[in-house]
Write an enzyme that holds these catalytic residues in place. Structure first.
Site, mmCIF file in Angstrom:
data_model
loop_
_atom_site.group_PDB
_atom_site.id
_atom_site.type_symbol
_atom_site.label_atom_id
_atom_site.label_comp_id
_atom_site.label_asym_id
_atom_site.label_seq_id
_atom_site.Cartn_x
_atom_site.Cartn_y
_atom_site.Cartn_z
ATOM 1 N N ASP A 63 0.798 -1.214 -0.098
ATOM 2 C CA ASP A 63 -0.059 -0.054 -0.032
ATOM 3 C C ASP A 63 0.937 1.232 -0.007
ATOM 4 O O ASP A 63 2.052 1.200 0.010
ATOM 5 C CB ASP A 63 -0.948 0.137 1.086
ATOM 6 C CG ASP A 63 -2.289 0.686 0.792
ATOM 7 O OD1 ASP A 63 -2.195 1.580 -0.150
ATOM 8 O OD2 ASP A 63 -3.191 0.614 1.773
HETATM 9 C C1 NOJ Z 1 -4.047 3.831 -0.063
HETATM 10 C C2 NOJ Z 1 -5.184 3.082 0.135
HETATM 11 O O1 NOJ Z 1 -5.396 2.400 1.318
HETATM 12 C C3 NOJ Z 1 -5.201 1.844 -0.999
HETATM 13 O O2 NOJ Z 1 -6.515 1.396 -0.985
HETATM 14 C C4 NOJ Z 1 -5.113 2.818 -2.317
HETATM 15 O O3 NOJ Z 1 -5.178 1.860 -3.378
HETATM 16 C C5 NOJ Z 1 -4.018 3.503 -2.357
HETATM 17 N N1 NOJ Z 1 -3.770 4.495 -1.392
HETATM 18 C C6 NOJ Z 1 -3.647 4.233 -3.808
HETATM 19 O O4 NOJ Z 1 -4.211 5.208 -4.010
#
Ligand code: NOJ
Length: 757
Positions: free
Chosen positions: A289
């Site tokens: 993430d």
């Molecule tokens: C953080 C989020 O937790 C995740 O779900 C997302 O895909 C990413 N950012 C990218 O934007």
């Protein structure tokens, strides 16, 4: 350069990925091995590196690269993927640099958060799950994929398959609610919609099962907080949807921000290597993430970014989103002999494999097609699909005196509320490329459908006074009542009130945890003021999570849960309130009576001292100031007709392992209009080694039944539904007695018994 590379790629791609070459390898493997053999260490590490564009940030990015440096990095083979680059032209330009200017011409993979639509917005995923019709999720995701692919994208960071039991956690809007079985069904459907049967099709994109794992169990519902979860819940509640997706061929996984029992999920070898890539045999790749590799250090589980890189690659995180840990330190770690290059090769292979399956080596530009972009996005067909999904996602929570549907005798309606003419909130959070303020508001939808009815509109009050957009904080309006008198007047001169209240789009979603999920601002007061002059109130809730609304539930004669319903929300609401569509949704998540009950969910365990229901019995597992029961339970939802269940039967009172039990029931439509019912099957394993929940959803069918008609519905139960996981992850099937319930909500009472030999 370009010609040579393309020729080589096409030459290697004339066979399908499964065809076997003379040396026994698949064409896919051979292609990947040949390419890998030509890559130097820096190029390999480049494939593991993902950067955001500067145009859109979906996380804090203090070290984001400026565009020039980024393009230079792509040229030097130091970038394998980008996120937040959107549009046929933008992706084409970046792709050209990777393909035409880097030494090996390996195409980039472009990822983006396509959560519930790209430009045509569908209801938020939680709402869609309330339809209990996974076919709708196939439909909405396939349209989202078509639009995203036309926008040059290859990959969505969806579905979120986190089972969420805590409505304070704002991200419950992104998932399918509190139950593992329902979440699995919807997640599989979403992957099917995004990926189709052929990832290389120009209208499909790679999906991503996220967040692996436990993220929705963040302590006290506070986003990014620690997760303390025992093995029993981990294996029976959190992991089943992930396992099902891994086995169904979801292209990628994303790990999670949280620690899980102290271990950062991104650094967890148990989750990523032992389970996912080991036991489950997963051959796709894991993306971290956003900066979750860098956050290993902030959690306190690494001394510096270099150690973060070491821990993440060792644990099986293949691609680094935005932490720049891999690009900065992996080479050094390999040179120092701390990281075996085999780990890097494995990660690269996985990433190349998905690029191969997307057909990017065959034609790296096929997604970036400006003509298709013009033709395939935001079409009339997509909008009408969105309306269909939205109306089927709504849940009728209350309908005293059959106030709904609105009959032709009603000649005046007051449309009131801070969300009544809001054409932005229905788009929901995580709205990808939605055009701001482009949804059909409830007011517009009602006006379009209300032939010959006088509509008296008043906003009543504003919900938030500022800061609606990501990522600023909301300033709730707690003081300005200047719109109350117009609202009261509108209610006075109308036969019926449609009152739209709840949350605006940005009150739920990532980083939107709340300690208070009651109606915010002046909404309750507005209701009370209107109620004094007109009791015929239909409350239309628009929200991204269950809300605590005990007073509304008590006083309002009718409540329709409409969620954040997408581009066509207003038309869909009109379809339901005027009876063009008979509501059929059921709650995918429990609505608590008060915040103190959270976490509250239907599949709880009995305890040694179960609640007796008698407030005097205070040495039992109950509260002294409120009941244990929720406001509205999981699986609950009304219709304009009524259904009765009879004759629940099992095919045998005893089965052996490996056999299938048939459970049948008669469902009758006892009302005067046709309707759809979600027939739900729950089991209880009465005496097991580990205490099992009193009820567990193990089947559901949505059936359409004519007024006065009866349908016989049959379910099958097998080893797959009757076993469970021990805390150590071992699946067991234990002999003994079971109870099986079939009904229209998780509060179903009628059951039959059988036993497993
Ligand atoms: C953080 C989020 O937790 C995740 O779900 C997302 O895909 C990413 N950012 C990218 O934007």
């Amino acid at each position: 350069m370009k010609t040579i590379i393309i020729t080589v790629f096409i030459g290697l791609f004339i066979f399908s990925s499964c065809s076997i070459t003379t040396n026994g390898m698949t064409e896919e493997d051979k292609f990947i091995e040949d390419l890998l053999a030509r890559m130097n260490l820096q190029e390999k590490i480049g494939q593991l590196n993902q950067h955001t564009s500067q145009w859109e940030m979906t996380g804090p990015a203090p070290n984001a690269k400026n565009t020039q440096d980024l393009l230079e990095d792509i040229k030097n083979g130091r970038v394998g993927s980008m996120l937040n680059v959107v549009g046929a032209e933008a992706t084409l330009n970046a792709q050209k640099i990777a393909v035409e200017n880097s030494r090996l011409g390996i195409p980039l993979i472009f990822g983006y958060d396509v959560i519930h639509g790209q430009k045509t917005m569908f209801p938020i995923p939680l709402a869609e799950a309330a339809s209990w019709n996974p076919d709708l999720a196939v439909l909405s995701s396939s349209i989202a994929a078509k639009e995203a692919a036309a926008n040059g994208l290859h990959w969505t960071f969806a579905p979120m398959v986190d089972v969420g039991r805590d409505a304070r956690w704002g991200r419950v809007m992104e998932g399918a609610g509190e139950d593992a079985y329902l979440t699995t069904a919807f997640s599989l459907a979403r992957v099917q919609g995004f990926q189709g049967d052929d990832l290389s099709n120009e209208n499909t994109i790679a999906a991503c099962a996220k967040h692996f794992a436990g993220y929705a169990f963040s302590e006290s519902g506070r986003d990014y907080n620690v997760v303390e979860i025992g093995g029993e819940s981990l294996h029976n509640v959190v992991l089943p949807p992930f396992k099902a997706l891994a086995e169904s061929g979801v292209a990628t996984f994303m790990n999670a921000f949280n620690t899980i029992d102290g271990m950062p999920a991104t650094a967890s070898s148990y989750l990523q290597r032992d389970l996912l890539k080991g036991e489950w045999g997963y051959d796709g790749f894991v993306v971290s993430d956003w900066n979750s590799i860098g956050e290993i250090m902030i959690h306190g589980a690494a001394a510096d970014l270099k150690e973060c890189a070491f821990r993440a690659i060792t644990a099986g995180s293949d691609m680094d989103m935005e932490a720049t840990a891999y690009i900065k330190y992996l080479e050094e770690l390999v040179m120092e002999g701390k990281v075996d290059v085999k780990l890097i090769d494995d990660a690269v292979r996985r990433i190349l494999r998905i690029k191969y399956r997307l057909g990017l080596f065959e034609d790296p530009y096929k997604y970036s097609n400006i003509d298709r972009e013009k033709a395939n996005i935001y079409t009339g067909e997509h909008k009408s699909a969105s309306r269909k999904v939205a109306r089927e996602s709504m849940v009728l929570l209350k309908n005293e005196g059959n106030l709904l549907p609105i009959t032709s005798s009603v000649k005046s309606i007051a449309v009131i509320g801070p969300l009544a003419d809001d054409n932005d909130s229905p788009l929901g959070n995580w709205r990808a490329q939605a055009i701001p303020n482009s949804a059909v508001s409830m007011l517009s939808g009602i006006k379009a459908a209300a032939d010959g009815i006088k509509i008296n509109y008043a906003e009543g009050c504003k919900l938030a006074t500022a800061g609606r957009a990501f990522p600023t904080h909301l300033t709730i309006n707690n003081t300005d009542k200047s719109g109350f008198s117009a609202a009261v007047n509108a209610a006075k001169k109308s036969e019926l009130v449609l009152l739209a209240i709840g949350e605006d789009a940005f009150m739920s979603g990532e980083g939107r945890s709340q300690t208070d999920i009651t109606l915010r601002g002046l909404q309750q007061e507005l209701f009370d003021a209107i109620y004094k002059v007109n009791k015929n109130i239909v409350v239309v809730l628009m929200n991204g999570r269950p809300l605590v609304i005990p007073e509304i539930a008590e006083k309002a004669p009718a409540i329709l849960e409409a969620w954040h319903g997408g581009t066509e929300a207003g038309h869909a609401i009109a379809d339901v309130v005027f009876g063009k569509y008979n509501p059929s949704g059921k709650l995918p998540m429990t609505f608590p009576l008060n915040v103190g009950q959270i976490p509250i969910y239907y599949n709880y365990k009995n305890t040694g001292r179960p609640d007796t229901g008698n407030p005097e019995d205070n040495l039992w597992s109950s509260y002294t100031d409120a009941p244990n029961t929720p406001l509205y339970p999981f699986g609950f939802g009304l219709s304009y007709t009524t259904f009765e269940y009879s004759d629940i039967k099992v095919s045998s009172s005893e089965i052996s392992k490996g056999e299938t039990l048939q459970v049948s029931v008669n469902v009758s439509n006892t009302g005067t209009v046709d309707g759809e019912e979600v027939v739900q099957l729950y089991i209880c394993d009465k005496a097991a080694t580990y205490a099992r929940p009193l009820k567990e959803l193990k089947g559901f069918q949505k059936v359409s039944i004519k007024a006065g008609g009866t349908e016989n519905i049959t379910f099958k139960l097998s080893d797959k539904e009757l076993g469970y996981y021990f805390p150590n992850g071992k699946y067991v099937l234990e002999p003994g007695g079971f109870r099986v319930y079939v009904g229209g909500s998780s509060e179903v009472k009628h059951s039959v018994n059988f036993s497993l030999k």
